[in-house]
Design a protein around this motif. Structure first.
Motif, mmCIF file in Angstrom:
data_model
loop_
_atom_site.group_PDB
_atom_site.id
_atom_site.type_symbol
_atom_site.label_atom_id
_atom_site.label_comp_id
_atom_site.label_asym_id
_atom_site.label_seq_id
_atom_site.Cartn_x
_atom_site.Cartn_y
_atom_site.Cartn_z
ATOM 1 N N GLY A 67 74.450 19.058 29.439
ATOM 2 C CA GLY A 67 73.744 20.326 29.632
ATOM 3 C C GLY A 67 72.809 20.691 28.498
ATOM 4 N N ASN A 103 77.040 24.536 32.931
ATOM 5 C CA ASN A 103 76.359 25.835 32.940
ATOM 6 C C ASN A 103 77.183 26.925 33.614
ATOM 7 O OD1 ASN A 103 73.423 26.404 31.926
ATOM 8 N ND2 ASN A 103 73.502 24.233 32.412
ATOM 9 N N GLY A 207 74.238 28.906 30.708
ATOM 10 C CA GLY A 207 73.574 28.288 29.563
ATOM 11 C C GLY A 207 74.538 27.545 28.651
ATOM 12 N N VAL A 208 73.957 26.631 27.881
ATOM 13 C CA VAL A 208 74.728 25.797 26.952
ATOM 14 C C VAL A 208 74.081 25.919 25.580
ATOM 15 C CG1 VAL A 208 75.420 23.437 26.384
ATOM 16 C CG2 VAL A 208 75.328 24.164 28.784
ATOM 17 N N SER A 209 74.894 26.158 24.575
ATOM 18 C CA SER A 209 74.341 26.266 23.222
ATOM 19 C C SER A 209 74.958 25.199 22.326
ATOM 20 C CB SER A 209 74.594 27.669 22.652
ATOM 21 O OG SER A 209 75.961 27.958 22.715
#
Lengths: 615, 197
Positions: A67, A103, A207-209
């Motif tokens: 991701g 996600n 979302g991916v951080s």
């Protein structure tokens, strides 16, 4: 960060879905995906259970890089006790499903128990529910994927499903996502079917951080440059796909043909990348429509193909007159060389059906090859095959059987046993070209010696993706070794196996390793993840994961005796090509390998080794 | 009691159709009236080169949201699976931007340096009239912020174009978006053959 730090546990027996935190202590030891899910599996199931019993669990797992914008970082794997092998199974898939799952906020989904009726999991960010799948049971992967999207009015859902083969217990059923990507090997789809789980549909918007964004973007950009500049990942794979290998491997004398009776295929060029690019007589268009990438992949090795509309397989069936996933090298080999069929259209059609009904084309094609040998030897006749002339080279036999096997019907159900059970059933176990019940992929262990050892010791049964020494022995990556020599291959196999375990566990694609060494990979993991993911620590994790898988298999009842190859490869020399006169040197390589691994002469990790790898 | 935001929403829904009709009738202005600076650049998309990898969506969402999240990307890649076609699609920064004219609170403005139509998060009330007005669907509501999002050309250095591994998305002279296609066709034009004949 990088990890979502959350697991979804789905109890199919009770119909419940519950969140739980990811075990971060384990994540620091096993990274993610393949490694981390194997850790969960070994902690949660008895390795001796029947893989098709409700006691087995099936884990869909992403890696910490899944991701993110690292090249190829869209992978997920399915980890379970394999239906085909009874060994640890970990089948890796690309496409877009893995990214979507990450996600939605999950590192893994653990499925346990067995649903009383067919269901699918609908996961939309933090909302998870099991939905009645009665409308889709008995349907193909393609119909199921389209149907679920339509039913929920959401074309952005990503779906992974099983076909009828998985419902009917075909031993090498796979899980297909995004129409033509698959967690293909070892019968992970069969396990899914045994749980009455038809599909998993996911939509993720969270979302991916990553941990150190600045360092990560730098490491990722450097990695992408390396891929772009490399001849294999920057030119060969985008232009020709993995099929670039067909003629190369044939010329090396290592293309197993007609159930490994031969090591070269006279029809190889007809089913090669070059043939796929050749304009056809009927429509002036080539088989290959375009190349395609999985999520985040800057290589783009995927093939999109059509079957010629005048071909017997599709001329009266407009539903197959479409562009869809085309032949990759392993599939082209199994459907083609292993069966002696060199009709590119027939192979492309068979590949479509494998995707549509969720069949592993490697095990399917190789098992058809074994059945053809049984037929030619007179062991089975048209009586068993319902009148089908099962001769090597028969495209009609191939395309008939793929449809029957996809639905688990007629002699197709027998093919669905896999070559080991099929050959045992008819009294010729020696004709199954498999290790631990899993069929060989497309490299002959006589012509590429390292692959023989890699097959024999692969934790999920014969497999090219556990230690791809072809890279070194044929392509010279990272350095050229002689494919006909067995000396020195033990260390090479171990190094490839450990590195690949890291790549799989990170959530990226093993094809990056044509260009990337651990020096390119570890900075990306290290920047994305908390903890120290230096080259040394990554390799240590890889070795730990390998030993953990080994331990599962030993606990499941496998022994060093199962690190073996069929007698054909040990006794019958290759008849033609560079490997003419050669057999596999497994007997000398295996003790060296055990020593390199720090295992006993019986193939059991010593206590010192277990301490060293912190198991 | 209605909040200000709700009142605005009520008014704008009624007005949206009128706005749309009004803008549609507008005649194009002459270039000299735009106030744009010279030598602007435009995103140029060549679907034939796209492999569908979505690196553009990753780059876009990271630049705008600080996380990798394709669902919040301003550019989207469409996969026409049965045809084997991938098409990246995003705002083409209309000169007479329907979204800009439709916005009842003037939250969308022209960046004269880049030509981009920019949404002000401070002013946007999330009424979505712009999403109705845009004929191309390239401005969309983001329910996690209550604002609309669209491509802003990253202040003249679009991340999607930089991230594209196959040059399917490039950032080129706005007056010459067709230059590469022209060059490709020009290369196929062989006048020497006929000259020699």
């Amino acid at each position: 960060m990088a990890w979502a730090r959350k697991i979804l546990r789905v109890n199919l027996t009770n119909g419940t879905c519950a969140d739980e935190p990811l075990n971060m202590e384990w994540a620091q030891k096993y990274l993610g995906q393949r490694g981390l899910a194997t850790k969960y599996l070994t902690e949660e199931i008895d390795p001796k259970i029947d893989p098709l019993s409700p006691d087995n669990k099936m884990i869909m797992a992403t890696g910490p890089l899944t991701g993110t914008c690292a090249s190829t970082a869209g992978r997920y794997s399915v980890i379970t006790k394999g239906a085909l092998t009874g060994a640890i199974a970990c089948s890796n898939s690309g496409g877009f499903f893995g990214n979507e799952m990450k996600n939605a906020g999950y590192d893994m989904i653990i499925f346990e128990g067995k649903s009383p009726k067919p269901v699918y999991l609908l996961l939309q960010d933090d909302s998870a529910e099991l939905v009645d799948a009665v409308d889709y049971w008995g349907q193909s992967c393609w119909t199921t994927e389209e149907g679920i999207k339509e039913k929920h009015g959401d074309p952005l859902l990503r779906v992974a499903s099983i076909g009828v083969s998985g419902e009917k217990g075909v031993k090498f059923a796979c899980i297909v996502n995004d129409m033509d990507r698959a967690a293909g090997r070892s019968g992970v789809g069969t396990v899914m079917g045994s749980k009455n789980l038809k599909a998993v549909a996911v939509r993720g918007t969270l979302g991916v951080s990553v941990d150190d964004a600045s360092a990560f973007m730098g490491a990722v950009a450097a990695g992408k440059d390396v891929l772009a500049e490399n001849a294999v990942t920057g030119q060969g794979l985008p232009a020709f796909g993995t099929q670039v290998l067909m003629n190369v491997i044939n010329e090396s004398g290592a293309l197993p043909t007609r159930n490994h009776r031969d090591a070269q295929f006279e029809g190889a060029n007809n089913i090669s990348a070059e043939a796929m690019a050749e304009p056809r007589e009927s429509d002036g268009k080539p088989n290959l429509v375009t190349n395609a990438a999985c999520f985040g992949c800057t290589i783009g090795c995927g093939r999109v193909s059509t079957v010629e509309r005048t071909h017997y397989t599709v001329k009266d069936r407009p539903e197959y007159q479409i562009a869809s996933g085309g032949l990759e090298y392993e599939a082209a080999w199994a459907l083609g060389a292993a069966t002696g069929v060199d009709d590119l259209n027939a192979l492309t059609f068979a590949n479509f059906i494998c995707n549509e009904q969720g069949l592993d084309p490697i095990s399917f094609g190789a098992t058809v090859g074994a059945a053809m040998e049984l037929f030619e030897d007179g062991v089975i006749t048209t009586k068993e095959t319902d009148g089908l002339e099962l001769k090597f080279g028969s495209a009609e036999a191939l395309t008939t059987l793929v449809e029957l096997c996809g639905k688990g019907e007629g002699f197709g159900a027998e093919i669905g046993l896999g070559s080991k059970l099929l050959c045992e059933k008819y009294g010729h176990p020696e004709l199954s070209m498999s290790v631990k019940g899993q069929e060989f992929p497309a490299y002959d262990a006589r012509g590429i010696q390292g692959m023989g050892l890699a097959y024999a010791t692969s934790n999920r049964g014969a497999c090219h993706l556990r230690g791809y020494t072809v890279a070194s022995e044929i392509l010279g990556i990272p350095e050229k070794t002689d494919p006909l020599v067995s000396e020195g291959k033990a260390g090479l196999v171990k190094a490839f196996q450990d590195a690949t375990a890291v790549v799989d566990s990170a959530g990226i694609c093993v094809f990056t390793t044509f260009a990337w060494s651990m020096d390119d990979i570890s900075p990306q993991i290290d920047a994305a993840c908390e903890g120290d993911w230096s080259v040394e620590n990554c390799m240590a994790a890889g070795e730990r994961i390998w030993n953990l898988e080994r331990k599962f298999n030993l606990d499941a009842g496998f022994t060093g005796k199962d690190d073996n190859l069929p007698q054909r490869l040990m006794k019958d020399a290759a008849k033609t090509g560079p490997a003419e006169g050669k057999t596999s040197g497994l007997d000398t390589m295996l003790p060296e390998y055990y020593a390199a691994r720090g295992w006993t002469a019986e193939g059991i990790p010593s206590n010192e080794t277990l301490d060293r790898v912190a198991l | 009691m209605n909040t200000h935001r709700e009142e605005v929403r009520g008014r704008t829904v009624v007005c949206s159709c009128l706005f749309y009709l009004e803008i549609s009738a507008l005649a194009p202005r002459k270039p000299t009236e735009t106030g744009y600076r010279n030598m602007q650049k435009s995103l140029s998309i060549d679907p034939a080169k796209c492999t569908g990898c979505q690196q553009c969506e990753l780059a876009c969402s990271y630049d705008n949201e600080g996380v990798f999240n394709p669902s919040k990307s301003r550019i989207k890649v469409f996969n026409f699976h049965d045809q084997g076609r991938f098409v990246p699609y995003t705002c083409t920064q209309c000169d007479e931007a329907w979204c800009l004219h439709a916005c009842p609170v003037d939250a969308i403005s022209l960046d004269t340096a880049t030509g981009a139509k920019i949404v002000s998060d401070q002013m946007c009330v999330g009424c979505k009239v712009c999403t109705i007005a845009c004929p191309f669907g390239t401005i969309n509501y983001n329910q996690s912020t209550g604002k609309v999002i669209k491509c802003d050309l990253c202040e003249g250095d679009p991340e999607c174009a930089k991230a594209c591994p196959t040059d399917a998305i490039t950032f080129v002279d706005a007056n010459w978006t067709g230059l590469e296609k022209m060059r490709a066709w020009a290369a196929k034009t062989d006048s020497s053959v006929s000259a020699e004949a």
